[in-house]
Scaffold this active site. Structure first.
Site, PDB file in Angstrom:
ATOM      1  N   THR A   7     -10.046  -6.266   3.992  1.00  0.00           N
ATOM      2  CA  THR A   7      -8.861  -6.698   3.256  1.00  0.00           C
ATOM      3  C   THR A   7      -7.775  -7.110   4.236  1.00  0.00           C
ATOM      4  O   THR A   7      -7.724  -6.610   5.361  1.00  0.00           O
ATOM      5  CB  THR A   7      -8.325  -5.595   2.329  1.00  0.00           C
ATOM      6  OG1 THR A   7      -7.254  -6.118   1.535  1.00  0.00           O
ATOM      7  CG2 THR A   7      -7.786  -4.415   3.123  1.00  0.00           C
ATOM      8  N   LYS A  10      -1.807  -5.247   3.326  1.00  0.00           N
ATOM      9  CA  LYS A  10      -1.243  -4.160   4.133  1.00  0.00           C
ATOM     10  C   LYS A  10      -1.098  -2.871   3.334  1.00  0.00           C
ATOM     11  O   LYS A  10      -1.247  -1.772   3.869  1.00  0.00           O
ATOM     12  CB  LYS A  10       0.106  -4.586   4.706  1.00  0.00           C
ATOM     13  CG  LYS A  10      -0.002  -5.687   5.760  1.00  0.00           C
ATOM     14  CD  LYS A  10       1.360  -6.070   6.307  1.00  0.00           C
ATOM     15  CE  LYS A  10       1.238  -7.169   7.354  1.00  0.00           C
ATOM     16  NZ  LYS A  10       2.570  -7.589   7.870  1.00  0.00           N
ATOM     17  N   GLY A  11      -0.798  -2.998   2.034  1.00  0.00           N
ATOM     18  CA  GLY A  11      -0.673  -1.808   1.195  1.00  0.00           C
ATOM     19  C   GLY A  11      -1.992  -1.071   1.075  1.00  0.00           C
ATOM     20  O   GLY A  11      -2.046   0.157   1.172  1.00  0.00           O
ATOM     21  N   LYS A  12      -3.074  -1.820   0.869  1.00  0.00           N
ATOM     22  CA  LYS A  12      -4.398  -1.195   0.774  1.00  0.00           C
ATOM     23  C   LYS A  12      -4.800  -0.568   2.099  1.00  0.00           C
ATOM     24  O   LYS A  12      -5.355   0.536   2.128  1.00  0.00           O
ATOM     25  CB  LYS A  12      -5.447  -2.226   0.345  1.00  0.00           C
ATOM     26  CG  LYS A  12      -5.361  -2.637  -1.111  1.00  0.00           C
ATOM     27  CD  LYS A  12      -6.503  -3.574  -1.471  1.00  0.00           C
ATOM     28  CE  LYS A  12      -6.428  -3.983  -2.936  1.00  0.00           C
ATOM     29  NZ  LYS A  12      -7.555  -4.865  -3.327  1.00  0.00           N
ATOM     30  N   ASP A  73     -12.183  -3.764  -4.569  1.00  0.00           N
ATOM     31  CA  ASP A  73     -11.578  -4.702  -5.507  1.00  0.00           C
ATOM     32  C   ASP A  73     -11.014  -3.856  -6.630  1.00  0.00           C
ATOM     33  O   ASP A  73     -11.691  -2.963  -7.151  1.00  0.00           O
ATOM     34  CB  ASP A  73     -12.580  -5.717  -6.042  1.00  0.00           C
ATOM     35  CG  ASP A  73     -11.861  -6.894  -6.695  1.00  0.00           C
ATOM     36  OD1 ASP A  73     -10.997  -7.501  -6.036  1.00  0.00           O
ATOM     37  OD2 ASP A  73     -12.145  -7.199  -7.868  1.00  0.00           O
ATOM     38  N   PHE A 155       2.679  -0.740  -4.288  1.00  0.00           N
ATOM     39  CA  PHE A 155       2.578  -2.196  -4.267  1.00  0.00           C
ATOM     40  C   PHE A 155       1.917  -2.648  -5.563  1.00  0.00           C
ATOM     41  O   PHE A 155       1.556  -1.841  -6.418  1.00  0.00           O
ATOM     42  CB  PHE A 155       1.782  -2.679  -3.040  1.00  0.00           C
ATOM     43  CG  PHE A 155       0.365  -2.181  -2.972  1.00  0.00           C
ATOM     44  CD1 PHE A 155      -0.690  -2.966  -3.404  1.00  0.00           C
ATOM     45  CD2 PHE A 155       0.081  -0.917  -2.471  1.00  0.00           C
ATOM     46  CE1 PHE A 155      -1.998  -2.510  -3.343  1.00  0.00           C
ATOM     47  CE2 PHE A 155      -1.224  -0.448  -2.400  1.00  0.00           C
ATOM     48  CZ  PHE A 155      -2.266  -1.252  -2.843  1.00  0.00           C
ATOM     49  N   GLY A 156       1.784  -3.950  -5.731  1.00  0.00           N
ATOM     50  CA  GLY A 156       1.133  -4.470  -6.931  1.00  0.00           C
ATOM     51  C   GLY A 156       1.905  -4.131  -8.198  1.00  0.00           C
ATOM     52  O   GLY A 156       3.123  -4.320  -8.282  1.00  0.00           O
ATOM     53  N   LYS A 178       0.722  10.097  -5.358  1.00  0.00           N
ATOM     54  CA  LYS A 178      -0.031   8.924  -5.806  1.00  0.00           C
ATOM     55  C   LYS A 178      -1.472   8.971  -5.308  1.00  0.00           C
ATOM     56  O   LYS A 178      -2.415   8.700  -6.065  1.00  0.00           O
ATOM     57  CB  LYS A 178       0.658   7.650  -5.321  1.00  0.00           C
ATOM     58  CG  LYS A 178      -0.076   6.384  -5.725  1.00  0.00           C
ATOM     59  CD  LYS A 178       0.569   5.150  -5.126  1.00  0.00           C
ATOM     60  CE  LYS A 178      -0.317   3.935  -5.342  1.00  0.00           C
ATOM     61  NZ  LYS A 178       0.195   2.729  -4.698  1.00  0.00           N
ATOM     62  N   HIS A 183      -6.680   5.700  -8.687  1.00  0.00           N
ATOM     63  CA  HIS A 183      -8.024   5.160  -8.870  1.00  0.00           C
ATOM     64  C   HIS A 183      -8.708   4.944  -7.521  1.00  0.00           C
ATOM     65  O   HIS A 183      -9.893   5.249  -7.359  1.00  0.00           O
ATOM     66  CB  HIS A 183      -7.952   3.839  -9.640  1.00  0.00           C
ATOM     67  CG  HIS A 183      -6.996   2.842  -9.066  1.00  0.00           C
ATOM     68  ND1 HIS A 183      -5.657   3.119  -8.868  1.00  0.00           N
ATOM     69  CD2 HIS A 183      -7.176   1.562  -8.612  1.00  0.00           C
ATOM     70  CE1 HIS A 183      -5.064   2.062  -8.334  1.00  0.00           C
ATOM     71  NE2 HIS A 183      -5.955   1.113  -8.172  1.00  0.00           N
TER      72      HIS A 183
END
Length: 209
Positions: A7, A10-12, A73, A155-156, A178, A183
């Site tokens: 990926t 950056k958040g992931k 994903d 994010f997102g 979090k 998930h």
């Protein structure tokens, strides 16, 4: 054995590094940045497309190296809207859309339907590709989306998603809270033993050489 994350988000990358005790390298450190066409029709299919693409390119460049490539994903689905954005979460506001643009498009869609709050859920599919096989695991988080953005963390779609059992959005929560309920955290808890198993097998194979 190098663990590589497929990926450029950056958040992931930050979330995976927080959840993994091992050092996780972004694929761009080894291959440079490039776009991967995600044309699968499920989260799992898209995760596998990303992981296979990076794995194959790494092996072409460094065939002697052992790699575990991890790709995720993920997205948010709103049943009252027919399941959208779903697998199109990252480009809901159009190709190349920013997190903020996607967020506010979904907020606007809720407002158009006069939904102040409605059930929604996040899905994460994590694909693991190595010399020793391919694996896919899933994690889910249920809750509600609201028609406003609250908080500036995450994010997102995090600022509009309230997990079940909480009164704050993910955008208002500390990373530790979090991570425990997300998930992606749930999926990664299933992926970790697979990654460890692959590392052990690779080490045993190296010891026999």
């Amino acid at each position: 054995m190098k663990i590589v994350l497929a990926t450029g988000n950056k958040g992931k990358l930050r979330e995976f590094r927080q959840m993994c005790q091992d050092e996780v390298l972004p694929f761009s450190d080894l291959l440079g940045m490039f776009e991967i066409v995600e044309d699968g029709d499920t989260f799992a299919a898209n995760a596998l497309i990303k992981a296979r693409t990076i794995y194959n390119k790494l092996k072409e460049k460094h065939p002697e190296e052992a790699y575990v490539v991890i790709a995720d994903d993920s997205g948010i689905s709103v049943p009252a809207l027919g399941g959208i954005p779903g697998i199109y979460s990252a480009r809901y506001a159009g190709e190349g859309a920013s997190d903020k643009e996607n967020l506010y498009k979904l907020i606007d869609t809720l407002k158009e339907k006069d939904f102040k709050s409605t059930p929604a859920y996040y899905t994460a599919a994590i694909a693991i590709v190595s010399d020793l096989g391919e694996y896919v695991v899933h994690g889910w988080m249920h809750g509600n989306v609201i028609d406003e953005a609250r908080g500036d963390k995450g994010f997102g779609y995090d600022p509009m998603f309230i997990p079940a059992g909480f009164d704050k959005t993910l955008g208002e929560m500390d990373d530790g809270v979090k991570t425990a309920i997300s998930h992606r955290g749930k999926a990664l808890s299933l992926a970790k033993p697979i990654i460890q198993m692959l590392k052990n097998k690779e080490k045993n194979a190296s010891d026999l050489k």
